[in-house]
Design a protein around this motif. Structure first.
Motif, short mmCIF file in Angstrom:
data_model
loop_
_atom_site.label_atom_id
_atom_site.label_comp_id
_atom_site.label_asym_id
_atom_site.label_seq_id
_atom_site.Cartn_x
_atom_site.Cartn_y
_atom_site.Cartn_z
N ASN A 137 117.81 21.67 46.24
CA ASN A 137 118.71 22.76 46.10
C ASN A 137 117.75 24.06 46.32
OD1 ASN A 137 120.66 21.01 44.56
ND2 ASN A 137 119.82 21.46 43.09
N PHE A 138 118.83 24.93 47.14
CA PHE A 138 118.42 26.18 47.81
C PHE A 138 117.88 27.27 46.93
CE2 PHE A 138 119.43 30.47 49.44
CZ PHE A 138 118.51 30.26 50.34
N MET A 139 116.86 27.32 46.73
CA MET A 139 116.54 28.52 45.52
C MET A 139 115.67 30.08 46.08
SD MET A 139 116.23 26.15 43.02
CE MET A 139 115.09 27.43 41.41
N GLY A 140 116.12 30.18 47.68
CA GLY A 140 115.90 31.44 47.70
C GLY A 140 115.50 31.82 48.38
N SER A 141 114.57 32.78 49.45
CA SER A 141 113.30 32.55 50.09
C SER A 141 112.27 33.55 50.63
CB SER A 141 114.50 33.01 51.54
OG SER A 141 115.06 34.50 51.14
N MET A 142 111.23 32.70 50.85
CA MET A 142 110.17 34.24 50.98
C MET A 142 110.12 34.60 51.91
SD MET A 142 105.78 33.14 50.62
CE MET A 142 105.87 32.67 51.77
N LYS A 143 109.83 36.36 52.74
CA LYS A 143 110.22 36.77 52.89
C LYS A 143 108.90 37.82 54.17
CE LYS A 143 115.42 37.25 53.14
NZ LYS A 143 115.11 36.44 54.42
N MET A 144 107.97 37.74 55.14
CA MET A 144 107.50 38.21 55.19
C MET A 144 108.13 39.21 56.75
SD MET A 144 103.48 37.63 57.09
CE MET A 144 103.19 36.60 56.03
N LEU A 145 108.12 41.28 55.83
CA LEU A 145 108.09 42.19 56.84
C LEU A 145 106.72 42.58 57.94
CD1 LEU A 145 110.22 41.30 54.28
CD2 LEU A 145 111.71 43.13 55.31
N THR A 146 107.41 43.04 59.18
CA THR A 146 106.25 43.73 59.65
C THR A 146 106.74 44.82 60.23
OG1 THR A 146 105.34 41.66 60.72
CG2 THR A 146 105.11 43.68 61.44
N ASN A 147 106.09 45.95 59.61
CA ASN A 147 106.86 47.55 59.66
C ASN A 147 106.36 47.69 61.57
OD1 ASN A 147 107.85 50.24 59.87
ND2 ASN A 147 105.40 50.39 58.76
N ILE A 148 107.70 47.87 61.80
CA ILE A 148 107.65 48.22 63.73
C ILE A 148 108.25 49.65 63.99
CG2 ILE A 148 107.82 45.78 64.55
CD1 ILE A 148 110.65 46.08 65.25
N THR A 149 108.30 49.84 62.74
CA THR A 149 109.29 51.67 62.61
C THR A 149 108.00 52.66 64.37
OG1 THR A 149 109.61 51.29 61.18
CG2 THR A 149 109.79 53.98 61.92
N GLU A 150 107.28 52.59 64.20
CA GLU A 150 106.68 53.54 64.92
C GLU A 150 106.70 52.63 66.61
OE1 GLU A 150 102.35 53.76 64.39
OE2 GLU A 150 103.16 54.68 62.67
N ARG A 151 106.43 51.32 66.89
CA ARG A 151 107.39 50.60 68.31
C ARG A 151 108.60 51.26 68.40
NH1 ARG A 151 107.88 43.95 68.48
NH2 ARG A 151 109.87 45.58 68.30
N LYS A 152 109.40 51.48 67.04
CA LYS A 152 110.83 50.92 67.30
C LYS A 152 110.93 53.19 68.12
CE LYS A 152 114.34 48.69 67.13
NZ LYS A 152 114.71 48.44 68.33
N GLU A 153 110.65 53.56 67.49
CA GLU A 153 110.40 54.65 67.94
C GLU A 153 110.28 55.02 69.41
OE1 GLU A 153 108.80 57.57 64.56
OE2 GLU A 153 110.43 56.68 63.61
N ALA A 154 109.06 54.62 69.66
CA ALA A 154 108.16 54.75 70.67
C ALA A 154 109.53 54.13 71.87
CB ALA A 154 107.29 53.35 70.60
N GLU A 155 109.39 52.89 71.62
CA GLU A 155 110.79 52.13 72.64
C GLU A 155 111.74 53.39 72.37
OE1 GLU A 155 111.43 48.94 70.84
OE2 GLU A 155 109.99 47.28 71.78
N VAL A 156 112.00 53.67 71.57
CA VAL A 156 113.53 54.61 72.13
C VAL A 156 113.01 56.21 73.19
CG1 VAL A 156 115.02 56.64 70.38
CG2 VAL A 156 114.97 54.31 69.58
N LYS A 157 112.17 56.62 72.42
CA LYS A 157 111.44 57.43 72.97
C LYS A 157 111.44 57.05 75.03
CE LYS A 157 108.99 60.16 69.65
NZ LYS A 157 107.93 60.70 69.46
N LEU A 158 110.54 55.92 75.12
CA LEU A 158 110.25 55.43 76.36
C LEU A 158 111.49 54.90 77.41
CD1 LEU A 158 108.33 53.92 78.47
CD2 LEU A 158 108.41 51.85 77.02
N LYS A 159 112.25 54.69 76.61
CA LYS A 159 113.69 54.30 76.86
C LYS A 159 114.65 55.53 77.58
CE LYS A 159 118.39 51.67 76.48
NZ LYS A 159 119.07 50.96 75.45
N GLN A 160 114.46 56.37 76.46
CA GLN A 160 114.41 57.75 76.68
C GLN A 160 114.34 59.03 78.44
OE1 GLN A 160 114.63 59.94 73.26
NE2 GLN A 160 116.38 59.53 72.52
#
Length: 954
Positions: free
Chosen positions: A557-580
């Motif tokens: 029976n499905f009991m839920g999930s465990m999630k590991m989250l890596t912060n990539i906010t800076e990379r996303k911002e850099a990617e946006v800036k790089l794209k621009q």
């Protein structure tokens, strides 16, 4: 015959009784003649034909004269066989003859002058007086002779009267003693004949030629024909049933006619000329001669008592006792060799019985336990704890369960150990507590493992809490049940503000749908990494890469999930800036050539920012020209692969050399698949210069020219080594928990089996014992599945072929048939089944295989039980699928076929498997439906059950 008849008759033969009866009838005829003569004498006396008759009067004696015939009549009276007497009016005896005196056992002189009432039995006195009042009368009554002896007599009374004289009487007395005896003999003979005819035993009376003259009503049922006047030994063949003469004929009539007697001999009856049935009867034989009064043999009597049912009952009892003895031996062996400590205490807490395991736990031999009190064997510290509680169980009769004892024993001095004990009262038939049964299970090692497991859990919890990635655990409704410190910091909340809230409360609108789809995929056991945009407490976006792991319980029976989250906010911002920047670069070059240097400097600054972001997130980017095969790495990629940034010019072969040798082919294949658009990411291992292995996650993107030809591969590389370690650690913890669960379930089921075995000792009824045994085997089949899962290397699937081999071996041993002619043939393909299928299927095999062992083969008959388990695609449909299986065969979603067959006597055609009355077949139907299977029954050659079902292999 009754004891009274035997006492009255003695050994009087039947023919002699007949002779006496004829003599008695002749004697009665003589008595009638004599009575007529006595009546004539009475008439003569009453008419005054006697010489003189003296009768006392009121003043003087009265004298009556007789004629000249006096002497002749006197001789007649004196010699007649009846007693005669004359009485005065008051009952005084005036005269009596010799026969009257003999009846009274007195002399004639002693009788004359006495009162007649002295010879009348008191109970007949009234009757006698009534007879005297009549002129003439007759009747039967009892005389009381000298010494008090009672004599039955027949009286004939006539009144002697003359004109002016008082009344006088003449009595004629006939002794009926012999007549009464003869009547009793005749009645006894009739009673004997009635008893013979109505007796439950077969009683036969034969004459001297051996022919049957009389017999009881049971005899025709025994010989199956009319036995009258046939020779006994011609129609009834009796043989010895045991001993050296077993099978030889016994001639009871011939033996009895020779004077021999047979008493209580067990024999076997076989029919001869009147044979109608092919059967034998077990009999108890008695025979003996009949003799007349002279001791001559005039026939014989034979009695036959049917003891067939008794012999069968004795044989059944013997078999039952043998089975009980074997069961007791098995139980005793289990008791002695049980892996847990067992003992029995009396009401004074003295050891009466115990096994070796308890002696080993206590460090004292079995012999040194017996007769000693608990306090005399256990250390004082333990005895002080357990003795008061044991006495309370003896007093109240209520058991104490799961008592934990901690201390030291002589077995391992100086080492603290722990035990889990059960104290169960023993009661007698009246319900009084007479002692205790103690069950002791040492839990020292288990406690140690629990402590180590707890420490391990704490260790891994610390790892999770100190991880650089954010981690949270969601329940099936996406509510947050756990969050680590890093995740709380990333969101800007404390733990209390996060726990219990929905994950969607922290998710941006554009990311909710993707997150929900990821959870739905997790329920299908599909785990994928994805990007997710969260909203922090201050409202700013938080970009993360989510690595999810779905969680399931032991039942799937499905009991839920465990999630590991890596912060990539800076990379996303850099990617946006790089794209621009990249998008505006061409325009800036064209429009602002004069500011090229400034733009170039700004670009470098952006690149440095990107490199810094990549360094912080442990993510680097790369690209490879598919035309020149040139490779470019960012600084962080160099660091991830263990080099200094820009340390050397990277080539594709240099990159492959860094990949673990076992993963190189998979990486090359992944790159080709990426070019075909089939793969976008891969996890693989790399080997650093210092020999350290690391795990990286790589994502690909293909760049095409204007002609849609691939010209370049781009991608990112992230070091996920620590995340992988954490996932492996959690997976190991999960496996340990699951194996411990299987182990505990197996132990509990084995305890249930033991309790059922102990419960069976209380019953002697075969049906109840069989029911308990069937229940025990069903529980054992489930326990075996958990044992195999505990021992195996898989947590949720079972090698069902190996399980079937062990289950059938255990069932063969359990039923202990003692018939080596029954063999087992198994054709098993290695198949792994999940628990939802394996447990019902194991019980089904238990029921069908047990039925074959118990019912298919009569005693000592040869036979074979065949069990096969195959995948549907490998099953030989041309040779093995019968017409009765076509219904199941037409269903496409069945993956396996299980067949249990025997070549025994076959199941009754009256039994319909869908509507069977037996619990076993009902259980088979229920369990087949439970696994969404199909069952077919074939009776072509013995009994064959075919079960079609489906399952998911690992």
């Amino acid at each position: 015959m009754s004891s009274k008849l035997a006492k009255d008759q003695g050994n009087v033969p039947y023919q002699e009784l007949l002779d006496k009866n004829h003599a008695l009838e002749a004697e009665i005829q003589d008595l009638k003649i004599q009575l007529e003569e006595a009546e004539e004498l009475r008439r003569a006396i009453s008419e005054g034909d006697l010489d003189a008759l003296i009768i006392p009067g009121p003043q003087e004696k009265l004298i009556f004269t007789l004629d000249s015939a006096d002497r002749a009549y006197r001789v007649l009276v004196e010699t007649m066989n009846e007693g005669t007497a004359t009485l005065a009016s008051d009952g005084t005896i005036l005269y009596c003859n010799r026969q009257f005196a003999e009846i009274t056992k007195m002399s004639s002189g002693a009788v004359v002058g006495t009162s007649i009432y002295g010879f009348i039995a008191p109970e007949d006195a009234i009757t006698f007086k009534a007879l005297l009042k009549q002129k003439t009368s007759v009747g039967e009554l009892k005389f009381r002779a000298q010494g008090g002896t009672s004599v039955p007599v027949y009286l004939s009374i006539s009144s002697l009267q003359s004109e002016g004289s008082p009344s006088a009487w003449c009595l004629v007395v006939t002794d009926l003693t012999e007549q009464k005896k003869n009547e009793e003999i005749v009645a006894a003979e009739r009673l004997a004949r009635s008893i013979i005819e109505q007796a439950a035993e077969a009683i036969v009376v034969c004459d001297t030629t051996g022919r049957i003259t009389h017999f009881s009503n049971t005899v025709p049922k025994v010989c199956k024909c009319d036995s009258a006047f046939k020779r006994f030994e011609d129609i009834i063949d009796i043989r010895f049933s045991e001993g050296k003469d077993a099978g030889k004929s016994i001639l009871p009539v011939s033996s009895a006619l020779k004077g021999d007697t047979i008493l209580g001999l067990e024999a076997i009856l076989e029919y001869k000329s009147c044979q109608k049935f092919n059967q034998k009867l077990h009999l108890l034989l008695n025979s003996g001669p009949l003799r007349n009064s002279n001791g001559r043999i005039i026939g014989c009597v034979v009695t036959l008592t049917d003891i067939t049912e008794r012999k069968r009952a004795e044989e059944d009892l013997r078999k039952s006792e043998e089975i009980s003895r074997q069961r007791l031996e098995e139980i005793e062996n289990l008791y002695r060799n049980a892996p847990i400590g067992l003992c029995e205490l009396d009401s004074e807490l003295r050891y009466v019985r115990l096994n070796e395991r308890l002696a080993e736990i206590n460090g004292v031999s079995v012999a040194d336990h017996i007769g000693k009190r608990v306090r005399d064997v256990l250390p004082q510290s333990i005895a002080d704890k357990v003795e008061p509680q044991m006495l309370r169980v003896l007093e109240t009769g209520k058991p104490l369960l799961d008592i934990e004892i901690v201390g030291e024993t002589l077995a391992k001095q100086g080492i603290e150990r722990s035990w889990m004990e059960q104290w169960l009262p023993i009661t007698d038939t009246q319900g009084f507590v007479t002692g205790l049964n103690i069950v002791v299970e040492e839990t020292t090692e288990r406690k140690k493992m629990e402590r180590e497991l707890q420490e391990s859990e704490e260790k891994y919890r610390n790892i999770v809490e100190t991880a650089n990635e954010g981690i949270w655990i969601l329940d099936p409704e996406a509510r947050i049940t756990y969050v680590n410190q890093r995740m709380a910091e990333m969101l800007g909340y404390n733990h209390e503000e996060i726990i219990g809230r929905s994950a969607w409360d922290f998710t941006g609108d554009e990311g909710k749908e993707a997150a929900k789809q990821s959870m739905e995929k997790g329920k299908q056991r599909i785990d994928r990494d994805h990007e997710l945009k969260l909203i922090s407490k201050n409202g700013t976006p938080l970009w993360t890469i989510v690595s999810a792991k779905a969680l399931f319980d032991k039942d799937g029976n499905f009991m839920g999930s465990m999630k590991m989250l890596t912060n990539i906010t800076e990379r996303k911002e850099a990617e946006v800036k790089l794209k621009q920047t990249l998008n505006n670069l061409e325009k800036l070059v064209q429009e602002r050539t004069i500011e090229l240097e400034k733009a170039y400097g700004s670009l470098k600054e952006s690149e440095r920012g990107l490199a810094e972001a990549q360094k912080m997130a442990h993510i680097g980017n790369w690209d490879r020209s598919l035309i020149t095969n040139e490779v470019h790495w960012s600084d962080e990629v160099y660091r991830i692969f263990g080099f200094k940034p820009k340390e050397f010019g990277v080539t594709y072969s240099t990159y492959l050399n860094c990949v673990h040798p076992d993963d190189q082919d998979r990486v090359i294949k992944a790159a080709k698949q990426a070019l075909e658009g089939k793969l976008s990411s891969i996890d693989y291992r790399i080997v650093l210069n210092n020999g350290e292995e690391r795990v990286v996650h790589e994502e690909f993107k293909v760049v095409f020219d204007e002609k849609s030809n691939p010209v370049q591969l781009r991608g990112t590389v992230q070091d996920i080594t620590e995340r992988k370690k954490a996932e492996e650690t959690l997976e190991k913890m999960d496996k340990i928990r699951i194996k411990e669960i299987h182990h505990r379930i197996k132990n509990n089921l084995q305890v249930i089996c033991s309790l059922l075995s102990l419960e069976a000792e209380r019953f002697s009824d075969e049906k109840m014992l069989e029911t308990l045994k069937e229940s025990q085997n069903r529980v054992a089949s489930m326990a075996l599945i958990h044992e195999e899962l505990y021992k195996g290397d898989k947590n949720d699937t079972l090698d069902f072929a190996a399980y079937l081999r062990k289950l059938t071996a255990d069932l063969f041993s359990s039923y202990n048939l003692g018939n080596d002619n029954i063999s087992l043939k198994m054709d098993l393909e290695q198949v792994y089944l999940d628990m939802d299928t394996a447990i019902p299927l194991g019980i089904i095999v238990n029921e069908l295989f047990s039925n074959s062992l118990k019912h298919a083969f009569p005693a000592e008959s040869e036979g074979e039980v065949h069990i096969s388990l195959r995948r549907a695609e490998t099953f030989d449909k041309g040779n093995n699928v019968s017409d009765s299986d076509q219904h199941c065969n037409e269903i496409d979603n069945f993956r396996y076929i299980l067949r249990v067959a025997d070549n025994g006597k076959g199941i009754s055609k009256e039994i319909e498997i869908e509507n069977a009355d037996s619990l076993g077949l009902q259980l088979v139907n229920i369990l087949v439906n439970q696994i969404d299977g199909c069952v077919e029954l074939s009776r072509n050659c013995g009994t064959e059950f075919t079960i079609w079902f489906g399952d998911k292999e690992p």
